[in-house]
Enzyme design. Structure first.
Site, PDB file in Angstrom:
ATOM      1  N   HIS A 199      19.911   3.689 -27.459  1.00 40.42           N
ATOM      2  CA  HIS A 199      18.824   2.769 -27.139  1.00 40.42           C
ATOM      3  C   HIS A 199      19.064   1.398 -27.759  1.00 40.42           C
ATOM      4  CE1 HIS A 199      15.016   1.496 -25.766  1.00 40.42           C
ATOM      5  NE2 HIS A 199      14.402   1.519 -26.925  1.00 40.42           N
ATOM      6  N   TRP A 202      13.622  -6.536 -25.601  1.00 42.47           N
ATOM      7  CA  TRP A 202      14.339  -5.286 -25.887  1.00 42.47           C
ATOM      8  C   TRP A 202      13.370  -4.121 -25.855  1.00 42.47           C
ATOM      9  CZ3 TRP A 202      16.458  -3.888 -31.373  1.00 42.47           C
ATOM     10  CH2 TRP A 202      15.414  -3.789 -32.294  1.00 42.47           C
ATOM     11  N   SER A 203      13.918  -2.926 -25.587  1.00 44.62           N
ATOM     12  CA  SER A 203      13.138  -1.705 -25.449  1.00 44.62           C
ATOM     13  C   SER A 203      12.083  -1.915 -24.355  1.00 44.62           C
ATOM     14  CB  SER A 203      12.538  -1.312 -26.794  1.00 44.62           C
ATOM     15  OG  SER A 203      12.068   0.022 -26.758  1.00 44.62           O
ATOM     16  N   LEU A 204      10.801  -1.672 -24.628  1.00 41.15           N
ATOM     17  CA  LEU A 204       9.801  -1.912 -23.584  1.00 41.15           C
ATOM     18  C   LEU A 204       9.788  -3.380 -23.157  1.00 41.15           C
ATOM     19  CD1 LEU A 204       7.529  -0.632 -21.859  1.00 41.15           C
ATOM     20  CD2 LEU A 204       5.924  -1.391 -23.625  1.00 41.15           C
ATOM     21  N   GLY A 212      12.185  -4.756 -22.096  1.00 41.50           N
ATOM     22  CA  GLY A 212      12.987  -4.751 -20.890  1.00 41.50           C
ATOM     23  C   GLY A 212      12.154  -4.623 -19.633  1.00 41.50           C
TER      24      GLY A 212
END
Length: 400
Positions: A375, A229-231, A233
């Site tokens: 986000h 998740w987030s970075l 990704g």
């Protein structure tokens, strides 16, 4: 839910704590009580308020544990862990503030107390990595060695195994998956305690994490999934591009080369040449950009620390040149699900990654109409879990 801060940076940090409420990581009333103690832009006051309240909640846990009330104790410890984590987020940067390291140690202690009393086994582990090891937790569905599918969770830019517990381990365990949480280089304890910096070639990290996972009793080597998740990704797809043992991949959101994201802050002539520019050429523009508190925290405080780089120009050029998926996307072989939530600033490259994939692929969009915008679908993780884990169930069910 009313806004707790006029300061956008403080509001973002407070909301991050609040997102854990549906899984026991925080209470709205407690967060509101903490917020009421903090003045505009007062970083020192922020740390005092959050850490002080965390100590109080930790004390409640101690009282319940001493009296033999395991459930009450573990619930308090989990909330205390969240509040300790929130207390040091505005302190990111180098030289590292001793208050940050002290608060992180208390976060670890509180989560460790929770883990020892958790209703399902949450075992602290060290994952061998190069010449050292990475901190993590192996979360098991039960205390048997029954073979089950297993999820490897990949953190974001400024996340940690403690935050990833509520985001990925809780929904995985509910659905019969073991879950391995690991702080990789540049994340959580690996950064704060070991000074390990972020690296773009996550395949070198994931390979060692998979080795460790497959050696755990009860892990089905044919049903090993990776979710970032987030970075994460970016990191999870990059890792899967060099790891054929991964049976399914989820990127939340699916990211692309970071050059496109970071170049948006540059004027057109520089944007056209980026990333083939001299870092010194960017420095004056970036120094102006970091006058904004949010940008300053993301780039100057967080970015330089996580990457271990000396200047903002070096950071932006490094992101543009080395953090790329376009070179490896066609090497991802497993079924892959990409998410793109309405209003998520990191989802701008999701379609580019989707188009470049040659493996079986699915793109899932989340919307404001279903309360899952923003986000990482932070305000409706239940909807995220439903769609993503249903897909995982179907994909892994087809494995031999």
């Amino acid at each position: 839910m009313r806004q707790l801060f006029d300061d956008p940076l403080f509001e973002t940090f407070a909301e991050r704590a609040l997102m854990t409420t549906t899984r026991g990581g925080a209470e709205y009333g407690e967060v509101a009580a903490i917020a009421a103690q903090i003045g505009p832009g007062d970083v020192d006051g922020w740390h005092r308020a959050w850490s002080g309240y965390a100590e109080q909640v930790f004390g409640w846990g101690e009282e319940s544990r001493a009296a033999g009330h395991r459930v009450s104790a573990r619930e308090a410890y989990l909330r205390a862990s969240t509040y300790f984590r929130a207390s040091f987020t505005p302190l990111f940067g180098e030289p590292v503030d001793p208050r940050l390291t002290a608060a992180f140690a208390r976060e670890q202690e509180a989560f460790g107390r929770f883990a020892a009393l958790a209703s399902r086994p949450v075992q602290p582990v060290r994952v061998p990595y190069e010449h050292t090891s990475l901190p993590g937790y192996f979360c098991r569905v039960d205390d048997t060695d029954r073979v089950r599918p297993t999820l490897i969770a990949v953190n974001g830019y400024d996340s940690s195994v403690h935050e990833m517990y509520w985001a990925q381990a809780v929904p995985a365990l509910r659905r019969g998956y073991h879950c391995l949480l690991v702080d990789g280089p540049g994340q959580g304890g690996a950064l704060i305690e070991q000074q390990l910096r972020l690296r773009p070639d996550w395949e070198a990290v994931l390979r060692q994490v998979v080795d460790f996972a497959l050696a755990r009793p009860g892990v089905d080597g044919d049903r090993l999934a990776v979710m970032g998740w987030s970075l994460g990704g970016y990191l999870a797809p990059r890792g899967a591009s060099g790891e054929p043992r991964v049976a399914a991949l989820v990127a939340d959101p699916g990211m692309w080369d970071t050059a496109g994201t970071v170049s948006r802050m540059l004027p057109e002539p520089l944007r056209d040449r980026f990333p083939d520019v001299d870092p010194a050429e960017l420095e004056p523009l970036l120094q102006e950009a970091v006058q904004d508190p949010m940008t300053r925290w993301k780039l100057q405080q967080r970015g330089l620390w996580v990457h271990g780089l000396p200047t903002l120009g070096d950071l932006v050029v490094d992101l543009g040149r080395r953090y790329r998926l376009s070179d490896v996307a066609d090497r991802i072989a497993c079924p892959t699900l990409l998410t793109a939530a309405e209003g998520d600033p990191l989802a701008g490259g999701t379609r580019s990654l989707y188009d470049a994939l040659t493996c079986p692929k699915t793109l899932v969009r989340f919307t404001a109409a279903e309360g899952a915008q923003g986000h990482c679908e932070g305000w409706n993780r239940s909807r995220f879990d439903q769609r993503v884990f249903d897909w995982l169930d179907e994909v892994l069910r087809q494995r031999p």
